[in-house]
Write an enzyme that holds these catalytic residues in place. Sequence first.
Site, PDB file in Angstrom:
ATOM      1  N   ARG A  12      -4.967  10.584  -5.507  1.00  0.00           N
ATOM      2  CA  ARG A  12      -5.394   9.657  -6.567  1.00  0.00           C
ATOM      3  C   ARG A  12      -5.075   8.232  -6.106  1.00  0.00           C
ATOM      4  O   ARG A  12      -4.154   8.025  -5.302  1.00  0.00           O
ATOM      5  CB  ARG A  12      -4.568   9.984  -7.812  1.00  0.00           C
ATOM      6  CG  ARG A  12      -5.107   9.516  -9.113  1.00  0.00           C
ATOM      7  CD  ARG A  12      -4.625  10.437 -10.229  1.00  0.00           C
ATOM      8  NE  ARG A  12      -3.201  10.432 -10.514  1.00  0.00           N
ATOM      9  CZ  ARG A  12      -2.539   9.446 -11.117  1.00  0.00           C
ATOM     10  NH1 ARG A  12      -3.176   8.361 -11.482  1.00  0.00           N
ATOM     11  NH2 ARG A  12      -1.253   9.564 -11.356  1.00  0.00           N
ATOM     12  N   GLY A  13      -5.833   7.253  -6.603  1.00  0.00           N
ATOM     13  CA  GLY A  13      -5.524   5.846  -6.372  1.00  0.00           C
ATOM     14  C   GLY A  13      -5.559   5.465  -4.896  1.00  0.00           C
ATOM     15  O   GLY A  13      -6.420   5.909  -4.127  1.00  0.00           O
ATOM     16  N   THR A  86       5.571   3.220 -11.921  1.00  0.00           N
ATOM     17  CA  THR A  86       6.213   2.076 -12.593  1.00  0.00           C
ATOM     18  C   THR A  86       6.759   2.544 -13.944  1.00  0.00           C
ATOM     19  O   THR A  86       6.170   3.431 -14.579  1.00  0.00           O
ATOM     20  CB  THR A  86       5.216   0.920 -12.837  1.00  0.00           C
ATOM     21  OG1 THR A  86       4.054   1.451 -13.497  1.00  0.00           O
ATOM     22  CG2 THR A  86       4.804   0.247 -11.547  1.00  0.00           C
ATOM     23  N   ASP A  88       7.957  -0.088 -16.477  1.00  0.00           N
ATOM     24  CA  ASP A  88       8.266  -1.506 -16.651  1.00  0.00           C
ATOM     25  C   ASP A  88       9.017  -1.797 -17.942  1.00  0.00           C
ATOM     26  O   ASP A  88       8.871  -1.089 -18.945  1.00  0.00           O
ATOM     27  CB  ASP A  88       6.970  -2.332 -16.652  1.00  0.00           C
ATOM     28  CG  ASP A  88       6.231  -2.266 -15.315  1.00  0.00           C
ATOM     29  OD1 ASP A  88       6.793  -1.728 -14.350  1.00  0.00           O
ATOM     30  OD2 ASP A  88       5.103  -2.775 -15.262  1.00  0.00           O
ATOM     31  N   GLN A 141       9.532  -9.381  -9.415  1.00  0.00           N
ATOM     32  CA  GLN A 141       8.618  -9.559 -10.561  1.00  0.00           C
ATOM     33  C   GLN A 141       9.369  -9.312 -11.854  1.00  0.00           C
ATOM     34  O   GLN A 141       9.982  -8.245 -12.012  1.00  0.00           O
ATOM     35  CB  GLN A 141       7.442  -8.581 -10.444  1.00  0.00           C
ATOM     36  CG  GLN A 141       6.494  -8.588 -11.618  1.00  0.00           C
ATOM     37  CD  GLN A 141       5.845  -9.954 -11.843  1.00  0.00           C
ATOM     38  OE1 GLN A 141       5.400 -10.601 -10.901  1.00  0.00           O
ATOM     39  NE2 GLN A 141       5.834 -10.402 -13.084  1.00  0.00           N
ATOM     40  N   TYR A 147      11.425  -1.580 -10.162  1.00  0.00           N
ATOM     41  CA  TYR A 147      10.350  -1.429  -9.164  1.00  0.00           C
ATOM     42  C   TYR A 147      10.555  -2.400  -7.996  1.00  0.00           C
ATOM     43  O   TYR A 147      10.421  -2.028  -6.826  1.00  0.00           O
ATOM     44  CB  TYR A 147       9.015  -1.685  -9.869  1.00  0.00           C
ATOM     45  CG  TYR A 147       7.774  -1.448  -9.050  1.00  0.00           C
ATOM     46  CD1 TYR A 147       7.259  -0.167  -8.872  1.00  0.00           C
ATOM     47  CD2 TYR A 147       7.077  -2.522  -8.475  1.00  0.00           C
ATOM     48  CE1 TYR A 147       6.091   0.042  -8.155  1.00  0.00           C
ATOM     49  CE2 TYR A 147       5.915  -2.329  -7.752  1.00  0.00           C
ATOM     50  CZ  TYR A 147       5.422  -1.035  -7.594  1.00  0.00           C
ATOM     51  OH  TYR A 147       4.259  -0.834  -6.878  1.00  0.00           O
ATOM     52  N   GLY A 178      -0.950  -6.195  -2.704  1.00  0.00           N
ATOM     53  CA  GLY A 178      -0.912  -6.977  -3.937  1.00  0.00           C
ATOM     54  C   GLY A 178      -1.516  -6.113  -5.041  1.00  0.00           C
ATOM     55  O   GLY A 178      -1.345  -4.897  -5.051  1.00  0.00           O
ATOM     56  N   TYR A 179      -2.246  -6.743  -5.942  1.00  0.00           N
ATOM     57  CA  TYR A 179      -2.806  -5.989  -7.067  1.00  0.00           C
ATOM     58  C   TYR A 179      -4.107  -5.299  -6.651  1.00  0.00           C
ATOM     59  O   TYR A 179      -5.076  -5.948  -6.285  1.00  0.00           O
ATOM     60  CB  TYR A 179      -3.016  -6.914  -8.270  1.00  0.00           C
ATOM     61  CG  TYR A 179      -1.694  -7.280  -8.904  1.00  0.00           C
ATOM     62  CD1 TYR A 179      -1.172  -6.527  -9.943  1.00  0.00           C
ATOM     63  CD2 TYR A 179      -0.947  -8.357  -8.422  1.00  0.00           C
ATOM     64  CE1 TYR A 179       0.064  -6.835 -10.499  1.00  0.00           C
ATOM     65  CE2 TYR A 179       0.290  -8.677  -8.976  1.00  0.00           C
ATOM     66  CZ  TYR A 179       0.775  -7.906 -10.015  1.00  0.00           C
ATOM     67  OH  TYR A 179       2.004  -8.211 -10.564  1.00  0.00           O
ATOM     68  N   ILE A 180      -4.071  -3.961  -6.706  1.00  0.00           N
ATOM     69  CA  ILE A 180      -5.195  -3.130  -6.264  1.00  0.00           C
ATOM     70  C   ILE A 180      -5.763  -2.410  -7.491  1.00  0.00           C
ATOM     71  O   ILE A 180      -4.999  -1.983  -8.369  1.00  0.00           O
ATOM     72  CB  ILE A 180      -4.717  -2.082  -5.218  1.00  0.00           C
ATOM     73  CG1 ILE A 180      -3.906  -2.740  -4.088  1.00  0.00           C
ATOM     74  CG2 ILE A 180      -5.894  -1.281  -4.664  1.00  0.00           C
ATOM     75  CD1 ILE A 180      -4.636  -3.740  -3.232  1.00  0.00           C
TER      76      ILE A 180
HETATM   77  N1  LIG Z   1      -2.037  -0.288  -7.530  1.00  0.00           N
HETATM   78  C1  LIG Z   1      -1.454  -1.388  -7.099  1.00  0.00           C
HETATM   79  O1  LIG Z   1      -1.880  -2.503  -7.390  1.00  0.00           O
HETATM   80  C2  LIG Z   1      -0.267  -1.330  -6.196  1.00  0.00           C
HETATM   81  C3  LIG Z   1       0.251  -2.520  -5.716  1.00  0.00           C
HETATM   82  C4  LIG Z   1       1.339  -2.494  -4.861  1.00  0.00           C
HETATM   83  C5  LIG Z   1       1.886  -1.291  -4.488  1.00  0.00           C
HETATM   84  N2  LIG Z   1       1.383  -0.138  -4.981  1.00  0.00           N
HETATM   85  C6  LIG Z   1       1.993   1.114  -4.553  1.00  0.00           C
HETATM   86  O2  LIG Z   1       0.998   1.934  -3.971  1.00  0.00           O
HETATM   87  C7  LIG Z   1       1.326   3.304  -4.190  1.00  0.00           C
HETATM   88  C8  LIG Z   1       0.157   4.013  -4.859  1.00  0.00           C
HETATM   89  O3  LIG Z   1      -0.104   3.365  -6.100  1.00  0.00           O
HETATM   90  P1  LIG Z   1      -1.410   3.713  -6.966  1.00  0.00           P
HETATM   91  O4  LIG Z   1      -1.745   2.502  -7.721  1.00  0.00           O
HETATM   92  O5  LIG Z   1      -2.433   4.371  -6.129  1.00  0.00           O
HETATM   93  O6  LIG Z   1      -0.782   4.778  -7.992  1.00  0.00           O
HETATM   94  P2  LIG Z   1      -1.509   5.837  -8.937  1.00  0.00           P
HETATM   95  O7  LIG Z   1      -2.967   5.575  -9.004  1.00  0.00           O
HETATM   96  O8  LIG Z   1      -0.706   5.851 -10.194  1.00  0.00           O
HETATM   97  O9  LIG Z   1      -1.292   7.223  -8.135  1.00  0.00           O
HETATM   98  C9  LIG Z   1       0.009   7.632  -7.882  1.00  0.00           C
HETATM   99  C10 LIG Z   1       0.000   8.868  -7.016  1.00  0.00           C
HETATM  100  O10 LIG Z   1       1.384   9.203  -6.735  1.00  0.00           O
HETATM  101  C11 LIG Z   1       1.622  10.530  -7.179  1.00  0.00           C
HETATM  102  N3  LIG Z   1       3.006  10.627  -7.636  1.00  0.00           N
HETATM  103  C12 LIG Z   1       3.639   9.904  -8.581  1.00  0.00           C
HETATM  104  N4  LIG Z   1       4.910  10.317  -8.721  1.00  0.00           N
HETATM  105  C13 LIG Z   1       5.078  11.330  -7.829  1.00  0.00           C
HETATM  106  C14 LIG Z   1       6.150  12.192  -7.513  1.00  0.00           C
HETATM  107  N5  LIG Z   1       7.340  12.083  -8.115  1.00  0.00           N
HETATM  108  N6  LIG Z   1       5.959  13.132  -6.562  1.00  0.00           N
HETATM  109  C15 LIG Z   1       4.773  13.266  -5.920  1.00  0.00           C
HETATM  110  N7  LIG Z   1       3.716  12.460  -6.172  1.00  0.00           N
HETATM  111  C16 LIG Z   1       3.868  11.524  -7.126  1.00  0.00           C
HETATM  112  C17 LIG Z   1       0.621  10.792  -8.276  1.00  0.00           C
HETATM  113  O11 LIG Z   1       0.441  12.206  -8.452  1.00  0.00           O
HETATM  114  P3  LIG Z   1      -0.334  12.771  -9.779  1.00  0.00           P
HETATM  115  O12 LIG Z   1      -1.795  12.464  -9.538  1.00  0.00           O
HETATM  116  O13 LIG Z   1      -0.046  14.218  -9.772  1.00  0.00           O
HETATM  117  O14 LIG Z   1       0.213  12.039 -10.948  1.00  0.00           O
HETATM  118  C18 LIG Z   1      -0.592  10.079  -7.706  1.00  0.00           C
HETATM  119  O15 LIG Z   1      -1.220  10.888  -6.743  1.00  0.00           O
HETATM  120  C19 LIG Z   1       2.606   3.306  -5.043  1.00  0.00           C
HETATM  121  O16 LIG Z   1       3.732   3.425  -4.219  1.00  0.00           O
HETATM  122  C20 LIG Z   1       2.577   1.932  -5.678  1.00  0.00           C
HETATM  123  O17 LIG Z   1       3.867   1.509  -6.041  1.00  0.00           O
HETATM  124  C21 LIG Z   1       0.306  -0.128  -5.835  1.00  0.00           C
END
Ligand SMILES: NC(=O)c1ccc[n+]([C@@H]2O[C@H](COP(=O)([O-])OP(=O)(O)OC[C@H]3O[C@@H](n4cnc5c(N)ncnc54)[C@H](OP(=O)(O)O)[C@@H]3O)[C@@H](O)[C@H]2O)c1
Length: 241
Positions: A12-13, A86, A88, A141, A147, A178-180
């Site tokens: 995902r994501g 997160t 928050d 932040q 976080y 950054g923000y994705i």
């Molecule tokens: N989106 C942004 O803007 C952004 C910016 C900076 C950094 N990041 C970092 O990028 C990474 C991915 O973020 P995202 O936005 O793609 O997140 P997301 O869309 O919320 O997806 C999170 C993924 O991590 C899995 N996950 C969460 N907790 C877990 C756990 N305890 N064990 C195993 N898997 C777990 C989820 O599994 P399920 O599908 O089963 O829930 C999902 O596949 C994260 O580390 C986030 O902090 C994101």
Amino acid sequence: MARVALVTGGSRGIGEAISKGLKAAGYVVAANYAGNDEKAAAFTGATGIKTYKWDVSDYDACVAGIAQVEADLGPVEVLVNNAGITRDGMFHRMTKDQWDAVINTNLNSLFNMTRPVWEGMRARKFGRVICISSINGQKGQMGQVNYSAAKAGDIGFVRALAQEGARAGITVNAICPGYIGTEMVRAIDPAVLEKSILPHIPVGRLGEPEEIARAVVFLASDDSGFITGSTISANGGQYFT
Ligand SMILES: NC(=O)c1ccc[n+]([C@@H]2O[C@H](COP(=O)([O-])OP(=O)(O)OC[C@H]3O[C@@H](n4cnc5c(N)ncnc54)[C@H](OP(=O)(O)O)[C@@H]3O)[C@@H](O)[C@H]2O)c1
């Protein structure tokens, strides 16, 4: 033989884009996830990439999960520590549970996932460990003390471990998005996004998950062997270190 890449939170994501990008680059990919079975099944149906459910904050579950991946696909040569959450809240209202959940999932997971694959990488004299940190681990932040602390910790992990892996052909790097535009960011109040976040991104838009995935594919490749301990910022110009 195609290398095996394991992506945590890979269904995902940003992780989904990373899994797909690595598969397209020729890797045999395993995608870990936490609990969203429906999404994981749809992801496997669409991509053919095998998914594995376990909690990256649980060391024993990581050891067992990695053993299963290696039994099915072969030794993990590329590890992408991407899973993150997160929880928050302003620090004066932050609960111990919010703190623990974020530190365990976003920071302790790096030990839990990397330690079980490390000795194999050392023995084979090749490895790639790529950790997805965050802009908010670089700059801090408000509302995200937990976080920011975890994501800053990810960068320290990478800088220290890179030095230990260097002579064994293992690189360890961080990417700070950054923000994705993923569900994590879409969960932010649209008014806050419009008024307080987008105006601070010089390119004027959210990043795409594929823009992070392409950086991961490069760091995973043999071509990136001289890059280790580094932090790649992918934030649309929002913050420079
Ligand atoms: N989106 C942004 O803007 C952004 C910016 C900076 C950094 N990041 C970092 O990028 C990474 C991915 O973020 P995202 O936005 O793609 O997140 P997301 O869309 O919320 O997806 C999170 C993924 O991590 C899995 N996950 C969460 N907790 C877990 C756990 N305890 N064990 C195993 N898997 C777990 C989820 O599994 P399920 O599908 O089963 O829930 C999902 O596949 C994260 O580390 C986030 O902090 C994101």
